[in-house]
Motif scaffolding. Structure first.
Motif, PDB file in Angstrom:
ATOM      1  N   ALA A 164       0.947  -4.660  -0.406  1.00  0.00           N
ATOM      2  CA  ALA A 164      -0.089  -4.391   0.602  1.00  0.00           C
ATOM      3  C   ALA A 164      -1.377  -3.906  -0.051  1.00  0.00           C
ATOM      4  N   GLU A 165      -1.260  -3.025  -1.031  1.00  0.00           N
ATOM      5  CA  GLU A 165      -2.452  -2.537  -1.721  1.00  0.00           C
ATOM      6  C   GLU A 165      -3.167  -3.669  -2.448  1.00  0.00           C
ATOM      7  N   GLN A 166      -2.381  -4.567  -3.034  1.00  0.00           N
ATOM      8  CA  GLN A 166      -2.985  -5.720  -3.704  1.00  0.00           C
ATOM      9  C   GLN A 166      -3.723  -6.607  -2.702  1.00  0.00           C
ATOM     10  N   ALA A 167      -3.121  -6.792  -1.505  1.00  0.00           N
ATOM     11  CA  ALA A 167      -3.760  -7.601  -0.470  1.00  0.00           C
ATOM     12  C   ALA A 167      -5.080  -6.981  -0.028  1.00  0.00           C
ATOM     13  N   LYS A 168      -5.080  -5.660   0.158  1.00  0.00           N
ATOM     14  CA  LYS A 168      -6.318  -4.974   0.561  1.00  0.00           C
ATOM     15  C   LYS A 168      -7.392  -5.125  -0.510  1.00  0.00           C
ATOM     16  N   ALA A 169      -6.988  -4.985  -1.767  1.00  0.00           N
ATOM     17  CA  ALA A 169      -7.957  -5.122  -2.864  1.00  0.00           C
ATOM     18  C   ALA A 169      -8.523  -6.535  -2.918  1.00  0.00           C
ATOM     19  N   LEU A 170      -7.671  -7.536  -2.694  1.00  0.00           N
ATOM     20  CA  LEU A 170      -8.141  -8.926  -2.703  1.00  0.00           C
ATOM     21  C   LEU A 170      -9.132  -9.181  -1.572  1.00  0.00           C
ATOM     22  N   VAL A 171      -8.840  -8.649  -0.371  1.00  0.00           N
ATOM     23  CA  VAL A 171      -9.755  -8.833   0.763  1.00  0.00           C
ATOM     24  C   VAL A 171     -11.095  -8.162   0.475  1.00  0.00           C
ATOM     25  N   ILE A 172     -11.048  -6.941  -0.042  1.00  0.00           N
ATOM     26  CA  ILE A 172     -12.291  -6.223  -0.384  1.00  0.00           C
ATOM     27  C   ILE A 172     -13.099  -7.010  -1.413  1.00  0.00           C
ATOM     28  N   GLU A 173     -12.421  -7.536  -2.428  1.00  0.00           N
ATOM     29  CA  GLU A 173     -13.119  -8.328  -3.459  1.00  0.00           C
ATOM     30  C   GLU A 173     -13.714  -9.595  -2.856  1.00  0.00           C
ATOM     31  N   ARG A 174     -12.972 -10.227  -1.957  1.00  0.00           N
ATOM     32  CA  ARG A 174     -13.437 -11.452  -1.300  1.00  0.00           C
ATOM     33  C   ARG A 174     -14.696 -11.160  -0.493  1.00  0.00           C
ATOM     34  N   LEU A 175     -14.666 -10.065   0.267  1.00  0.00           N
ATOM     35  CA  LEU A 175     -15.820  -9.694   1.079  1.00  0.00           C
ATOM     36  C   LEU A 175     -17.006  -9.286   0.210  1.00  0.00           C
ATOM     37  N   ALA A 176     -16.743  -8.529  -0.849  1.00  0.00           N
ATOM     38  CA  ALA A 176     -17.825  -8.086  -1.731  1.00  0.00           C
ATOM     39  C   ALA A 176     -18.523  -9.272  -2.375  1.00  0.00           C
ATOM     40  N   ALA A 177     -17.741 -10.295  -2.731  1.00  0.00           N
ATOM     41  CA  ALA A 177     -18.337 -11.498  -3.326  1.00  0.00           C
ATOM     42  C   ALA A 177     -19.228 -12.220  -2.328  1.00  0.00           C
ATOM     43  N   GLY A 348      -7.408   3.513   8.217  1.00  0.00           N
ATOM     44  CA  GLY A 348      -7.417   2.265   7.468  1.00  0.00           C
ATOM     45  C   GLY A 348      -6.605   1.155   8.118  1.00  0.00           C
ATOM     46  N   LEU A 349      -6.753  -0.031   7.570  1.00  0.00           N
ATOM     47  CA  LEU A 349      -6.008  -1.199   8.036  1.00  0.00           C
ATOM     48  C   LEU A 349      -4.548  -1.068   7.614  1.00  0.00           C
ATOM     49  N   GLY A 350      -3.624  -1.391   8.526  1.00  0.00           N
ATOM     50  CA  GLY A 350      -2.202  -1.307   8.236  1.00  0.00           C
ATOM     51  C   GLY A 350      -1.765  -2.304   7.178  1.00  0.00           C
ATOM     52  N   ASP A 351      -0.665  -1.975   6.492  1.00  0.00           N
ATOM     53  CA  ASP A 351      -0.208  -2.799   5.381  1.00  0.00           C
ATOM     54  C   ASP A 351       0.122  -4.229   5.806  1.00  0.00           C
ATOM     55  N   ALA A 352       0.908  -4.378   6.859  1.00  0.00           N
ATOM     56  CA  ALA A 352       1.330  -5.727   7.276  1.00  0.00           C
ATOM     57  C   ALA A 352       0.138  -6.545   7.754  1.00  0.00           C
ATOM     58  N   ASP A 353      -0.814  -5.889   8.413  1.00  0.00           N
ATOM     59  CA  ASP A 353      -2.009  -6.600   8.874  1.00  0.00           C
ATOM     60  C   ASP A 353      -2.884  -7.007   7.694  1.00  0.00           C
ATOM     61  N   ALA A 354      -2.935  -6.165   6.666  1.00  0.00           N
ATOM     62  CA  ALA A 354      -3.698  -6.512   5.464  1.00  0.00           C
ATOM     63  C   ALA A 354      -3.109  -7.745   4.785  1.00  0.00           C
ATOM     64  N   MET A 355      -1.781  -7.832   4.760  1.00  0.00           N
ATOM     65  CA  MET A 355      -1.129  -9.003   4.164  1.00  0.00           C
ATOM     66  C   MET A 355      -1.511 -10.269   4.933  1.00  0.00           C
TER      67      MET A 355
END
Length: 497
Positions: A164-177, A348-355
């Motif tokens: 879940a933490e990896q998914a959140k980091a990927l989404v943040i990176e995607r948005l930041a880009a 924050g966004l829940g783990d399953a929703d972040a996935m």
């Protein structure tokens, strides 16, 4: 049984009433295939409501969330659960306490308590507090998600925390880009409204006790959240510089809020001018780029805080509720807002929703331009049809064009009015062979009589604002444009006879 293919087999006929859109446990939209179904839904007709297998999650409890709520009420001693009591599951105590504080501020004599039920923090509100608990649930968007409820009920497995933490980091990176900013400028939230809630907490800390000023016809909860939960909000429909300056000087607001573009008229104000006028008076600007999409427009040079419903075009699936808040690196208050967020924390966004969000947004860079092209094609075809009185689409708005990124488009949303008014709109809606229900940004086209759904109890006010109740709003999907146009053309042709 495999899920229904809504691109080729849409939910558009009476028998489809209540079908989840998409065909998923966690769908955020529901089929309201006939005009009379929309009216019955808004009138709380029990026969209609009993057939609904999904709801937009902020407007009613998802069936799984409702199951947790019912269990929580059932566990209470009889003397603690009076007639009219309600239960509202939140992901943690911090969110439930915000809801409880709102109820106590609005109804000081009312009774509320927070109980733990299956690992969720459930606000129990008595009859006096229940209307305020419901309003907070809708406007703030902080409630427990259907995935969180499913995990609590042992109907789904919780994802591994590391995944879940990896998914959140990927989404943040995607948005930041996409935004062109540092990942530290971004935070993820349980919904777009939850992101706005955090933004309002920040500007309230900066300018306590001040109302906000919203410019342009509003999405219902973008106006209601500051009005109901914070220090109030005033609406200004005149976006001229003179009117804005007068309102800023008279109200001295905590912040100015704008939508890029507005919903459902899809108009955009001159953001650079607004920013200059507000900043000269020490007033921050909050912008909602949900409909325009962060892939299409760049408000960061002008807005101080940008919130977005990732539920829509970013996730692109219609089965996950999520939001983002961006602190602009250009903002005079950048460090203040980042420090404020760190001090108070955020829900924050829940783990399953972040996935689910990470998976859904993997193709966002390819999908949004496709949605842009399909929507622009449909807008042009509708504009040329003899039965159509007016089409609203941002390609006609110079202020929107001024915010476009290189190769940016105009989004997936359009609205239109028919020359035959309400009677013709009803006929077209009933005959239109596409999915019909609330929300936007889904892979399948989604149509609704938006004003009826968003402003049913204030239709005369909406009309006075220039927004007719018979307007049809279209979220254009990934269907082949020519095939989609044939569906619209058949409905339009049949309505003219």
């Amino acid at each position: 049984m495999s899920p229904r293919d809504l691109l080729r087999n849409p939910c558009w006929q009476g028998e489809d009433l209540g079908h989840p859109l998409p065909d998923s446990t966690h769908a955020v939209s529901v089929a309201l295939p006939r005009w009379r179904d929309v009216i019955a839904y808004e009138d709380n007709d029990p026969q209609c409501r009993s057939q609904l297998r999904a709801f937009y999650p902020r407007f009613a409890l998802h069936p799984l969330v409702a199951e947790v709520a019912q269990q929580a009420l059932a566990m209470l001693p009889t003397e603690m659960c009076s007639a009219g009591s309600s239960a509202w599951p939140y992901p943690n105590a911090a969110a439930a306490q915000l809801a409880q504080h709102h109820c106590q501020s609005q109804a000081p004599g009312a009774s509320t308590q927070i109980v733990d039920q299956l690992g969720l923090s459930v606000l129990i509100a008595n009859a006096d507090a229940s209307p305020h608990a419901k309003a907070f649930w809708q406007h703030a968007g902080l409630g427990a998600s259907s995935r969180r409820a499913a995990i609590s009920l042992n109907k789904e497995a919780a994802p591994a925390a590391a995944s879940a933490e990896q998914a959140k980091a990927l989404v943040i990176e995607r948005l930041a880009a996409i935004y062109g900013c540092d990942t530290q400028q971004l935070s993820l939230h349980p919904s777009g409204m939850a992101a706005l809630h955090t933004a309002l907490q920040s500007v309230t800390a900066l300018r306590p006790g001040r109302p906000t000023l919203q410019i342009g016809f509003p999405y219902v909860d973008v106006l209601k959240l500051p009005q109901v939960v914070f220090a109030g909000s005033e609406l200004l429909l005149d976006s001229s510089s003179a009117a804005i300056e007068a309102a800023l000087d008279r109200i001295d607001p905590a912040a100015v809020i704008v939508e890029l573009p507005s919903n459902p008229l899809l108009q955009c104000m001159d953001l650079s001018t607004l920013s200059r006028l507000a900043h000269a008076r020490g007033i921050p600007v909050i912008a909602d780029d949900t409909i325009g999409s962060c892939l299409n427009i760049d408000p960061l040079p002008y807005a101080d805080l940008i919130f977005s419903s990732l539920t829509k075009s970013f996730a692109g699936r219609g089965d996950v509720l999520a939001g983002a808040l961006v602190v602009s690196p250009s903002s005079p208050w950048e460090q203040t807002f980042r420090d404020q967020r760190s001090r108070t924390g955020c829900i924050g966004l829940g783990d399953a929703d972040a996935m689910a969000l990470e998976q859904g947004s993997r193709d966002v860079q390819a999908r949004v331009p496709q949605l842009n092209r399909h929507a622009q094609a449909l807008a042009a075809q509708l504009s040329n049809h003899p039965e159509v009185a007016r089409v609203y689409y941002p390609d006609q708005c110079a202020n929107f064009r001024n915010l476009l990124r290189p190769n940016g488009g105009h989004g997936c949303l359009l609205s239109f009015e028919l020359k035959g008014g309400s009677d013709q709109a009803q006929a077209v809606y009933d005959r239109l062979a596409v999915c019909k229900g609330p929300s936007l940004g889904t892979p399948f086209t989604l149509v609704c009589p938006y004003v009826l759904l968003a402003h049913y109890d204030e239709l005369p006010w909406a009309k006075a604002c220039g927004v007719p109740s018979h307007l049809l709003r279209v979220s254009v999907g990934l269907e082949q444009p020519e095939e989609l146009w044939q569906r619209f053309e058949r409905a339009l042709s049949a309505s003219s006879h």
